[in-house]
Design an enzyme around this catalytic site. Structure first.
Site, mmCIF file in Angstrom:
data_model
loop_
_atom_site.group_PDB
_atom_site.id
_atom_site.type_symbol
_atom_site.label_atom_id
_atom_site.label_comp_id
_atom_site.label_asym_id
_atom_site.label_seq_id
_atom_site.Cartn_x
_atom_site.Cartn_y
_atom_site.Cartn_z
ATOM 1 N N HIS A 182 0.821 -1.212 0.000
ATOM 2 C CA HIS A 182 0.000 0.000 0.000
ATOM 3 C C HIS A 182 0.857 1.265 0.000
ATOM 4 O O HIS A 182 0.379 2.329 -0.367
ATOM 5 C CB HIS A 182 -1.051 -0.015 1.124
ATOM 6 C CG HIS A 182 -0.571 0.334 2.496
ATOM 7 N ND1 HIS A 182 -0.261 -0.612 3.452
ATOM 8 C CD2 HIS A 182 -0.371 1.527 3.097
ATOM 9 C CE1 HIS A 182 0.107 -0.016 4.564
ATOM 10 N NE2 HIS A 182 0.052 1.289 4.382
ATOM 11 N N ASP A 200 1.173 -7.668 2.274
ATOM 12 C CA ASP A 200 1.324 -6.236 2.006
ATOM 13 C C ASP A 200 2.795 -5.815 1.866
ATOM 14 O O ASP A 200 3.344 -5.144 2.735
ATOM 15 C CB ASP A 200 0.643 -5.466 3.148
ATOM 16 C CG ASP A 200 0.334 -4.022 2.760
ATOM 17 O OD1 ASP A 200 0.873 -3.544 1.743
ATOM 18 O OD2 ASP A 200 -0.448 -3.370 3.480
ATOM 19 N N SER A 234 3.910 2.242 8.608
ATOM 20 C CA SER A 234 3.760 1.221 7.581
ATOM 21 C C SER A 234 5.068 1.027 6.855
ATOM 22 O O SER A 234 5.722 1.993 6.476
ATOM 23 C CB SER A 234 2.685 1.616 6.594
ATOM 24 O OG SER A 234 1.459 1.184 7.073
HETATM 25 N N1 ARG Z 1 -4.702 0.570 7.467
HETATM 26 C C1 ARG Z 1 -3.390 0.599 6.909
HETATM 27 C C2 ARG Z 1 -2.765 2.000 7.079
HETATM 28 O O1 ARG Z 1 -3.365 2.869 7.629
HETATM 29 C C3 ARG Z 1 -3.363 0.119 5.509
HETATM 30 C C4 ARG Z 1 -4.008 1.014 4.529
HETATM 31 C C5 ARG Z 1 -3.986 0.590 3.107
HETATM 32 N N2 ARG Z 1 -4.998 -0.348 2.770
HETATM 33 C C6 ARG Z 1 -6.274 -0.051 2.409
HETATM 34 N N3 ARG Z 1 -7.078 -1.036 2.174
HETATM 35 N N4 ARG Z 1 -6.722 1.172 2.267
HETATM 36 O O2 ARG Z 1 -2.114 2.584 6.274
HETATM 37 N N1 ASP Z 2 -1.378 1.442 7.956
HETATM 38 C C1 ASP Z 2 -0.682 2.512 8.647
HETATM 39 C C2 ASP Z 2 0.385 3.161 7.759
HETATM 40 O O1 ASP Z 2 0.242 3.216 6.560
HETATM 41 C C3 ASP Z 2 -0.108 2.031 9.923
HETATM 42 C C4 ASP Z 2 -1.043 2.198 11.075
HETATM 43 O O2 ASP Z 2 -1.799 3.186 11.102
HETATM 44 O O3 ASP Z 2 -0.997 1.376 11.971
HETATM 45 O O4 ASP Z 2 1.315 3.749 8.225
#
Ligand code: ARG
Ligand code: ASP
Length: 721
Positions: free
Chosen positions: A87, A223, A656
């Protein structure tokens, strides 16, 4: 008596193990030695503080970097190979994707360095060294000065510190406030600019589970993506050139194949963006009561429209997938935060704390003078700032973030208009025209008129319904009145009249551009709306900025006061996108009554979720074959391929792609998310529920080797068995 003694011992064990388990905190690399290393070693870490951060020897900080605008990446070979999340690499991967070369859907693997793809604009940034500069920044500050005076002095000091730090180097410098300006650190950084795409799994692996599984456990997302840093022949940063060579790092992470079990030490090194752990209860109330619910509604609408479109065709899916993922991500986190704070009784906890704080304050006249009015003042400022913040956020959602989409295209023309107004030379104008052509091409590549119109109409209608008139851009008011709130009619008209609604019209305008054409831009309805929305946004933004400054100075005082109030507590500073260390252990959790979540997932779970009918769960045939044949190579644990694992590290957005390191300093995983029950950790940490989610590094290796047939990449890594 004995029973009582046994009970005491048991209580002591529970207490001390829960103390050991309280892994809250994002610590400062150069202070690990002073504050944390002993606890870390007690928890199992076998190395020293210098192995994490040192200026004299290669250390882990030399293998961790900021990737792009807001992620972390890690070096895994001596030839500049880096790994980050899928991502985080999503935009670059998407930018190389077309219907014919759909790397998002099918994945991309360079089979040699020649096949790696160039990504203009993508950079990685290393920390060279850092230093506490509090004394220098605060030099000349005296009691009784006004906030403005202090801020001017600090700014001047900071400019001087930065200048001196990077004199005669190609480095950049930043001075960041910590503890809301009670402490300052200087960071000297080095940025590399030629970063090439090496590999990415298909979305069906890299984004497996999509937005449905995002922020959730059990998770089965692979990921990760691979890039390579290129440098000039001297190993220093250079703009892209075919003559550049793979960067030779001081340090890269060896990769462990040994696997994890509950209780194993874990350390995450990375760039957490922002947290608000020390703000008063009013802040939580503002977010959960005034701001989040409204923004959740706006985004629910956007997502409905985008998802509807994405189900229609592959082309639409490519066009809207990155936008929808972005919109969905915070939308879902906000919901989780509201729920998590509520379950924690976070507001009540803060209020009780504030009560104790006020009692302590009241017990001394000196403290009363300094802190007695703090909370009262906070309440006033939060009352004032909440509607402004909402207005600002709403304006952004509707006009500047996947709302009325064509606005972002039209905003790029402001420069052209002002250049013509300032009699720029034909060459300068040609240059801008060329960049606008590129901008148009990339905009229309990911734009569908029907979807765009639906979004525009829905967003303007919601803006009309939910935002107080004082935040209306002038042009919006005119549209509202002229079209009698019928935004459908408006968009139909605009579709015929505006330059910014289709590619051909815009390109033919740009290709035959004469300076007199500026009149046409200035009269364009979309252009006029952008200008007006921009102006209103600017006003609200500066109003917000002023109030926020008031808040920041209250935070500074409150932070200091809290540290005096609890002198024995070790405070970690809120995240501010500087390199931090968080440590913890591999551990599952109980999300709700009668349910226990194991600490890891396996390929069996991917197969369980398999459903060719649902895009997010459509497991690639090749992966199913490997599963059936159990062709797992060296990457399995107990006969299964591990996918993700949970640990107790305190992380947030920006972490991330952060390396997850074991007790020996080897890479065991790639941090990419947090579990739903714990996403309120940005505001209040709950050791029982907060878990970071990491990709087990063995899954990445398995995919690279067995799935992609790019095993040659493993030859440059150091694997520890
Ligand atoms: N929750 C994770 C973060 O905040 C992954 C985000 C990317 N994935 C998604 N399905 N939007 O970045
Ligand atoms: N998914 C988040 C990021 O892209 C990480 C988190 O918020 O835990 O940094």
């Amino acid at each position: 008596m004995i029973r009582k003694f046994v009970r005491l011992i048991v209580l002591f064990i529970i207490l001390s193990s829960s103390l050991l388990r309280a892994d809250e905190g994002m610590w400062i690399p150069i202070l690990i030695k002073k504050f944390n290393i002993e606890i870390m070693q007690e928890k199992g870490f076998k190395l020293s503080a210098e192995d994490i951060y040192s200026v004299n020897q290669a250390s882990m900080k030399d293998a961790v970097m900021i990737f792009g605008g807001g992620c972390t990446a890690d070096l895994i070979s001596d030839q500049g190979l880096i790994i980050t999340n899928h991502h985080c690499g999503y935009r670059p991967i998407q930018s190389h994707s077309t219907v014919d070369h759909d790397y998002l859907t099918n994945g991309f693997w360079a089979m040699s360095q020649e096949e790696e793809l160039i990504n203009p604009g993508l950079t990685v940034t290393f920390l060279k060294w850092m230093k506490d500069v509090t004394g220098e920044v605060l030099k000349g500050i005296e009691d009784g000065m006004s906030e403005e005076e202090m801020s001017d002095i600090k700014q001047e000091n900071i400019d001087g510190i930065k200048k001196e730090a990077i004199e005669e180097t190609h480095f950049t410098a930043q001075v960041k406030p910590f503890y809301y300006g009670n402490q300052y650190f200087l960071f000297v950084n080095e940025t590399y600019k030629d970063i090439r795409l090496v590999g990415a799994p298909p979305s069906a692996i890299g984004k497996f589970g999509g937005d449905t599984d995002n922020w959730m456990w059990p998770r089965h997302t692979g990921d990760f993506s691979l890039f390579r840093i290129y440098a000039g022949k001297d190993n220093e940063p250079a703009e892209y050139s075919p003559d550049n060579v793979p960067f030779k790092p001081k340090k890269f992470f060896p990769i462990s194949l040994k696997g994890t079990k509950p209780g194993d030490f874990t350390m995450v090194l990375g760039y957490p963006g922002s947290t608000y752990e020390y703000v008063p209860s009013f802040h939580l109330q503002m977010l959960t009561r005034d701001i989040y619910p409204e923004l959740i509604d706006v985004r629910t609408k956007k997502l409905e429209i985008m998802q509807n479109a994405m189900e229609k065709s592959t082309e639409l899916r490519i066009q809207y997938s990155a936008k929808a993922a972005g919109v969905s991500n915070s939308w879902k986190r906000w919901k989780g935060e509201i729920r998590g704070l509520d379950k924690l009784d976070a507001v009540i906890k803060k209020q009780e704390y504030e009560k104790r704080f006020m009692e302590w304050t009241g017990a001394s006249s000196e403290r009363n003078r300094k802190y007695g009015k703090l909370l009262e003042r906070y309440e006033e400022v939060y009352d004032e700032i909440a509607p402004v913040r909402l207005g600002q956020s709403y304006l952004r959602e509707v006009f500047f973030y996947n709302g009325v989409e064509n606005i972002s295209l039209a905003s790029g023309f402001t420069k052209l208009v002002s250049m013509v107004g300032n009699d720029a030379s034909p060459e300068e104008i040609d240059e801008v025209l060329e960049s606008l052509r590129k901008r148009a091409a990339s905009f229309f590549k990911d734009y569908d008129p029907a979807t765009g119109d639906a979004l525009a109409v829905a967003m303007l209608s919601m803006f009309d319904e939910n935002v107080p008139e004082e935040y209306y851009p002038e042009e919006f008011r005119k549209i509202m009145e002229k079209y009698n709130r019928n935004y459908q009619t408006w968009i139909k008209k605009v579709r015929k009249k505006s330059l910014f609604m289709d590619e051909e019209t815009l390109l033919s305008f740009l290709n035959s551009f004469k300076t007199s054409g500026v009149k046409k831009i200035k009269k364009d309805p979309i252009y006029m709306l952008v200008q007006s929305a921009g102006e209103t946004y600017g006003k609200i933004h500066s109003e917000y900025g002023k109030l926020n400054q008031d808040l920041e100075s209250l935070h500074r005082v409150y932070m200091k006061a809290q540290m005096e109030f609890e002198p024995d507590k070790l405070f970690y500073p809120d995240a501010n996108f500087s390199l931090r260390v968080s440590y913890g252990e591999v551990l599952g959790y109980d999300p709700r009554d009668a349910v226990f979540y194991k600490h890891y997932t396996t390929l069996e779970g991917v197969i369980e979720k398999d459903n060719p009918e649902i895009y997010d769960y459509d497991v690639p045939d090749k992966l199913k074959e490997l599963y059936l044949k159990k062709d797992y190579g060296r990457y399995s644990q107990d006969g299964k391929i591990p996918i993700c694992f949970l640990a107790t590290n305190h992380t947030t957005g920006g972490n991330s792609g952060s390396p997850v390191i074991d007790a020996e300093g080897n890479l065991i995983g790639l941090n990419f998310d947090r579990a739903w029950e714990g996403v309120m950790s940005d505001l209040m940490f709950n050791a029982g529920q907060c878990r970071n989610i990491s990709l087990d590094i063995r899954y990445a290796l398995f995919i690279i080797d067995k799935f992609a047939g790019a095993g040659y990449l493993l030859d440059e890594m150091t694997l520890v068995e």
